[in-house]
Enzyme design. Sequence first.
Site, PDB file in Angstrom:
ATOM      1  N   CYS A 244       0.837  -1.201   0.000  1.00  0.00           N
ATOM      2  CA  CYS A 244       0.000   0.000   0.000  1.00  0.00           C
ATOM      3  C   CYS A 244       0.870   1.249   0.000  1.00  0.00           C
ATOM      4  CB  CYS A 244      -0.953  -0.013   1.190  1.00  0.00           C
ATOM      5  SG  CYS A 244      -0.148   0.001   2.801  1.00  0.00           S
ATOM      6  N   CYS A 435      13.679   6.358  -7.292  1.00  0.00           N
ATOM      7  CA  CYS A 435      12.317   5.870  -7.035  1.00  0.00           C
ATOM      8  C   CYS A 435      11.936   6.264  -5.607  1.00  0.00           C
ATOM      9  CB  CYS A 435      12.225   4.356  -7.244  1.00  0.00           C
ATOM     10  SG  CYS A 435      13.167   3.388  -6.043  1.00  0.00           S
TER      11      CYS A 435
END
Length: 482
Positions: A244, A435
């Site tokens: 998540c 990232c």
Amino acid sequence: MDGLDRAVAVLRGRVETAEKELRDLKAQLAQAEQLAQDARSKENSNGPWKWPLEAGEYERYGRQMILPGFGVQGQVQLKNARVLIVGAGGLGCPAAAYLAGAGVGTIGIVDGDTVEASNLHRQIAHTTSRLGTTKAYSLYCYLHDLNPLPEYKLYEEHLAPQNAERIVSQYDVVLDCTDNPATRYLISDICVLLGKPLVSASALRTDGQLIVLNCPPAPQGSKGGPCYRCVFPQPPPPASILSCGEGGVLGPAVGTMGVLQAGEAIKIIIRGHHVPYSTDAYPTPDALPSPTLLLFSSPLSGPPSLRAVRMRSRRADCYACSGSSVLTLESLSDGSGMDYVQFCGGLPSPESTLSAEERVSASDYAATIRSVTKDHLLLDVREPEHFGIAAIDGAVNVPFSQWKQSINVEEDGGQVRPEWLPPTLRDDAPIYVVCRVGNDSQVATRRLKEMGIDGGGKRFIGDIRGGMRAWKEEVDKSMPFT
């Protein structure tokens, strides 16, 4: 700043101590008031108390006891039931709240994590004032305020093969409210071995799924409900698992699944399906409940939907519940039977993906490369939603998930310059990849080289170690990070 941080920590500790004392006093007051109310009711009655529940329980649970098929007997069954909730997060919070509110007699909570600010939008039992406390204790505080009558047992640790039997054996029904495959297989296996029905759910982004497993329970090799391994014999590839933190999650979506878990647990308790399988309860194999997988979706555009998919029964070759299974309580606890982390692909080890020469720290990139190496490209491979929240100046966003569409290949096999590669960038100008936390950037760096973007070593391609998290910690502490 260190002095201020210490002062804040001291004050926070004093507040937590005061709040704990206040909670304990409130709990004692609630119990005393309940005892006084029950005593008055019995005193005012004509003779000895003859009802199966206490006076306050009729008032508290009356709205569900009048349901057809529920009644006082159903409430007594809930009061005598023991339910274990593994995971006090987005699923466990609503599930525990409704089970406590319904009057389940004993509720166990297993979770070794602590409450973080990023949990609060969906893990509704936790509060800002309890940041840093264990999730198990935070959930207990919420539940005790909601209903002080049940007994709450806390396990401020993660479920593991070594403690699974000790914990799970004390309960009638188990709820899997975790978020990683290794723990899901472990919970299912111990439920098979101990004969416990299992309510399992998961949620990601705006979708969720729920399935009732090992219900009714049955010995290995007997007819009963399928286990998690029957439905998912093999775990998903580690690279395909999206957390998540990376993919996001909508609070109401995961909350819906937790509420549904509580509903299924209540039905199991009052229907009596948690008793061992017997031919008296289910005269024929055809009488076994048909297992179904419930799929929920609540897209941001469009109405929500629920769909039930019929699942297969127990697999004849299942590792856990078949007659040929070698899984035992002894092999599980001593580790000789199954290495769950290894079975699910092992723990990620991003440090071994690239060599040290292919990586730079966030601080080095900020201090040296950005200021000295003017002609270079910083490629941010996060999804657009992450990029839109905060990004490093000058970064180009090319989500890693879209690269197959971003790379064009000529019919003769030659490679065309990617559309996201600036036309003014020299063929030998370096490319740096960033990232979220430094995992995807390593995979992306390797992929860029496989595609020949480095020109056979002519162009340097490397990643920023630690990703945007490291950038926030080392370079720009004001940058939002999610």
